[in-house]
Design a protein around this motif. Structure first.
Motif, PDB file in Angstrom:
ATOM      1  N   GLU A   1       0.814  -1.216   0.000  1.00 53.55           N
ATOM      2  CA  GLU A   1       0.000   0.000   0.000  1.00 53.55           C
ATOM      3  C   GLU A   1       0.848   1.266   0.000  1.00 53.55           C
ATOM      4  N   GLN A   2       2.026   1.212   0.656  1.00 54.26           N
ATOM      5  CA  GLN A   2       2.901   2.379   0.762  1.00 54.26           C
ATOM      6  C   GLN A   2       4.352   1.943   0.584  1.00 54.26           C
ATOM      7  N   PRO A   3       4.787   1.749  -0.658  1.00 58.35           N
ATOM      8  CA  PRO A   3       6.126   1.213  -0.903  1.00 58.35           C
ATOM      9  C   PRO A   3       7.266   2.102  -0.426  1.00 58.35           C
ATOM     10  N   GLY A   4       6.996   3.357  -0.147  1.00 56.85           N
ATOM     11  CA  GLY A   4       8.050   4.259   0.285  1.00 56.85           C
ATOM     12  C   GLY A   4       8.282   4.286   1.784  1.00 56.85           C
ATOM     13  N   LEU A   5       7.578   3.441   2.539  1.00 60.98           N
ATOM     14  CA  LEU A   5       7.750   3.434   3.992  1.00 60.98           C
ATOM     15  C   LEU A   5       9.173   3.043   4.377  1.00 60.98           C
ATOM     16  N   SER A   6       9.721   3.766   5.331  1.00 60.74           N
ATOM     17  CA  SER A   6      11.062   3.459   5.831  1.00 60.74           C
ATOM     18  C   SER A   6      10.968   2.389   6.913  1.00 60.74           C
ATOM     19  N   MET A   7      12.114   1.810   7.260  1.00 63.55           N
ATOM     20  CA  MET A   7      12.140   0.831   8.348  1.00 63.55           C
ATOM     21  C   MET A   7      11.714   1.490   9.660  1.00 63.55           C
ATOM     22  N   ALA A   8      12.121   2.727   9.871  1.00 62.19           N
ATOM     23  CA  ALA A   8      11.735   3.432  11.098  1.00 62.19           C
ATOM     24  C   ALA A   8      10.221   3.639  11.152  1.00 62.19           C
ATOM     25  N   ALA A   9       9.621   4.001  10.024  1.00 65.31           N
ATOM     26  CA  ALA A   9       8.169   4.194   9.975  1.00 65.31           C
ATOM     27  C   ALA A   9       7.448   2.864  10.219  1.00 65.31           C
ATOM     28  N   LEU A  10       7.963   1.785   9.647  1.00 68.30           N
ATOM     29  CA  LEU A  10       7.351   0.470   9.862  1.00 68.30           C
ATOM     30  C   LEU A  10       7.454   0.049  11.324  1.00 68.30           C
ATOM     31  N   ALA A  11       8.592   0.344  11.944  1.00 66.29           N
ATOM     32  CA  ALA A  11       8.766   0.005  13.360  1.00 66.29           C
ATOM     33  C   ALA A  11       7.759   0.771  14.210  1.00 66.29           C
ATOM     34  N   GLU A  12       7.572   2.036  13.898  1.00 67.68           N
ATOM     35  CA  GLU A  12       6.612   2.847  14.656  1.00 67.68           C
ATOM     36  C   GLU A  12       5.182   2.372  14.421  1.00 67.68           C
ATOM     37  N   LEU A  13       4.821   2.121  13.177  1.00 64.62           N
ATOM     38  CA  LEU A  13       3.473   1.654  12.850  1.00 64.62           C
ATOM     39  C   LEU A  13       3.124   0.353  13.564  1.00 64.62           C
ATOM     40  N   ASN A  14       4.107  -0.518  13.685  1.00 68.30           N
ATOM     41  CA  ASN A  14       3.870  -1.845  14.250  1.00 68.30           C
ATOM     42  C   ASN A  14       4.302  -1.965  15.708  1.00 68.30           C
ATOM     43  N   GLN A  15       4.715  -0.858  16.278  1.00 72.90           N
ATOM     44  CA  GLN A  15       5.135  -0.814  17.679  1.00 72.90           C
ATOM     45  C   GLN A  15       6.131  -1.927  18.009  1.00 72.90           C
TER      46      GLN A  15
END
Length: 71
Positions: A20-34
């Motif tokens: 859905e959002q291919p530009g997500l960074s690893m940091a953003a993914l970590a935050e999204l998924n806690q």
């Protein structure tokens, strides 16, 4: 805030988020998924090794490409 994702489902969640959002960074993914950055890195490397995703472009500013998902 979203509930913490169980580790066994995290790979599927990451695949959905990246499709859905291919530009997500690893940091953003970590935050999204806690979860930790190390956990995200581990799961993304496993997904890359499995041939499900690949990273295109530089570390900063690149994007994730979804490859054929096995059914």
């Amino acid at each position: 805030k979203p509930l913490k994702t169980p580790q066994r489902h995290l790979k599927d969640v990451l695949l959905t988020q990246l499709s859905e959002q291919p530009g997500l960074s690893m940091a953003a993914l970590a935050e999204l998924n806690q979860t930790s950055l190390d956990s995200i890195r581990h799961h993304l490397l496993a997904l890359q090794s499995s041939g499900l995703i690949r990273h295109i472009g530089p570390s900063r500013g690149g994007y994730w490409e979804m490859l054929d998902r096995p059914e």
